[in-house]
Design a protein around this motif. Structure first.
Motif, PDB file in Angstrom:
ATOM      1  N   ALA A 238      79.429  92.546  19.872  1.00  0.00           N
ATOM      2  CA  ALA A 238      80.615  92.093  19.162  1.00  0.00           C
ATOM      3  C   ALA A 238      81.708  91.671  20.130  1.00  0.00           C
ATOM      4  CB  ALA A 238      81.143  93.215  18.272  1.00  0.00           C
ATOM      5  N   THR A 239      82.660  90.943  19.571  1.00  0.00           N
ATOM      6  CA  THR A 239      83.934  90.683  20.217  1.00  0.00           C
ATOM      7  C   THR A 239      84.959  91.397  19.355  1.00  0.00           C
ATOM      8  OG1 THR A 239      83.169  88.537  20.977  1.00  0.00           O
ATOM      9  CG2 THR A 239      85.549  88.900  20.952  1.00  0.00           C
ATOM     10  N   ARG A 240      85.844  92.170  20.000  1.00  0.00           N
ATOM     11  CA  ARG A 240      86.770  92.957  19.196  1.00  0.00           C
ATOM     12  C   ARG A 240      88.078  93.209  19.934  1.00  0.00           C
ATOM     13  NH1 ARG A 240      84.918  99.333  19.253  1.00  0.00           N
ATOM     14  NH2 ARG A 240      85.033  99.637  21.510  1.00  0.00           N
ATOM     15  N   ILE A 241      89.075  93.585  19.153  1.00  0.00           N
ATOM     16  CA  ILE A 241      90.314  94.138  19.665  1.00  0.00           C
ATOM     17  C   ILE A 241      90.222  95.641  19.376  1.00  0.00           C
ATOM     18  CG2 ILE A 241      92.819  94.208  19.463  1.00  0.00           C
ATOM     19  CD1 ILE A 241      91.847  91.511  20.473  1.00  0.00           C
ATOM     20  N   LEU A 242      90.380  96.457  20.408  1.00  0.00           N
ATOM     21  CA  LEU A 242      90.324  97.912  20.254  1.00  0.00           C
ATOM     22  C   LEU A 242      91.731  98.457  20.433  1.00  0.00           C
ATOM     23  CD1 LEU A 242      88.585 100.537  20.049  1.00  0.00           C
ATOM     24  CD2 LEU A 242      88.525 100.492  22.556  1.00  0.00           C
ATOM     25  N   ARG A 243      92.143  99.338  19.541  1.00  0.00           N
ATOM     26  CA  ARG A 243      93.486  99.917  19.599  1.00  0.00           C
ATOM     27  C   ARG A 243      93.403 101.440  19.580  1.00  0.00           C
ATOM     28  NH1 ARG A 243      98.325 100.101  21.538  1.00  0.00           N
ATOM     29  NH2 ARG A 243      99.784 101.158  20.194  1.00  0.00           N
ATOM     30  N   TYR A 244      93.915 102.067  20.640  1.00  0.00           N
ATOM     31  CA  TYR A 244      94.136 103.511  20.675  1.00  0.00           C
ATOM     32  C   TYR A 244      95.622 103.708  20.398  1.00  0.00           C
ATOM     33  CZ  TYR A 244      89.760 105.073  22.976  1.00  0.00           C
ATOM     34  OH  TYR A 244      88.460 105.388  23.284  1.00  0.00           O
ATOM     35  N   GLU A 245      95.946 104.385  19.312  1.00  0.00           N
ATOM     36  CA  GLU A 245      97.337 104.690  19.004  1.00  0.00           C
ATOM     37  C   GLU A 245      97.851 105.741  19.996  1.00  0.00           C
ATOM     38  OE1 GLU A 245      99.115 103.082  16.774  1.00  0.00           O
ATOM     39  OE2 GLU A 245      97.402 101.941  16.056  1.00  0.00           O
TER      40      GLU A 245
END
Length: 118
Positions: free
Chosen positions: A40-47
Motif C-alpha cells: 500500500a501507499t499510506r499516510i500514517l499518523r501517531y497522535e
C-alpha cells in the motif's frame, strides 16, 4: 492484481482508519492498496502519546519507504528519535520499532514487493 488507477484527488477525501492492533492513537489513511498483494501507499499518523510497544519489533515481507512529514517519533529498539524531513528505505526483513511519540508524527509510506530478479 495491483494498486488501482487513481487520478489526483484530495487525500482529505480519504478517512483515517485504525491500524492493525487497534490502538486508537495510531491511524492510517490508505491512499492506494493492492488487496491481494498486501502492499500500500499510506499516510500514517501517531497522535501525541502514541506507543506501539504492544506490537513489538516489526518485520515485513515487502520493501517499505517512509518519509516523515511532520513531528517525530522514537524507535525504542534503536533508542533514536527521527524527525520531520528524514527518510528510511527498509528491505524485506529489516527490523524496526516499536515506536513512541510525545508530540505526534505523520509519515508518508510506500510499500511494494521486490522484483523477481532481486
Amino acid at each position: 492484481m495491483s494498486k488501482p488507477e487513481i487520478e489526483f484527488t484530495p487525500i482529505t477525501d480519504i478517512d483515517y482508519t485504525l491500524c492493525p492492533g487497534d490502538n486508537p492513537l495510531i491511524k492510517e489513511r490508505i491512499l492506494a492498496a493492492d488487496p491481494v498483494g498486501g502492499v500500500a501507499t499510506r499516510i500514517l499518523r501517531y497522535e501525541p502519546g502514541a506507543d506501539s510497544t504492544e506490537l513489538g519489533v516489526q518485520k515485513h515481507e515487502f520493501w517499505e519507504e517512509v518519509y516523515i512529514i511532520e513531528g517525530s517519533f522514537h524507535d525504542l529498539s534503536l533508542d533514536r528519535t527521527f524527525v520531520a524531513g528524514e527518510f528510511a528505505c527498509r528491505p524485506p526483513g529489516m527490523p524496526h520499532g516499536p515506536w513512541r511519540t510525545d508530540d505526534g508524527v505523520t509519515t508518508y509510506e510506500v510499500r511494494y514487493h521486490a522484483r523477481a530478479e532481486d
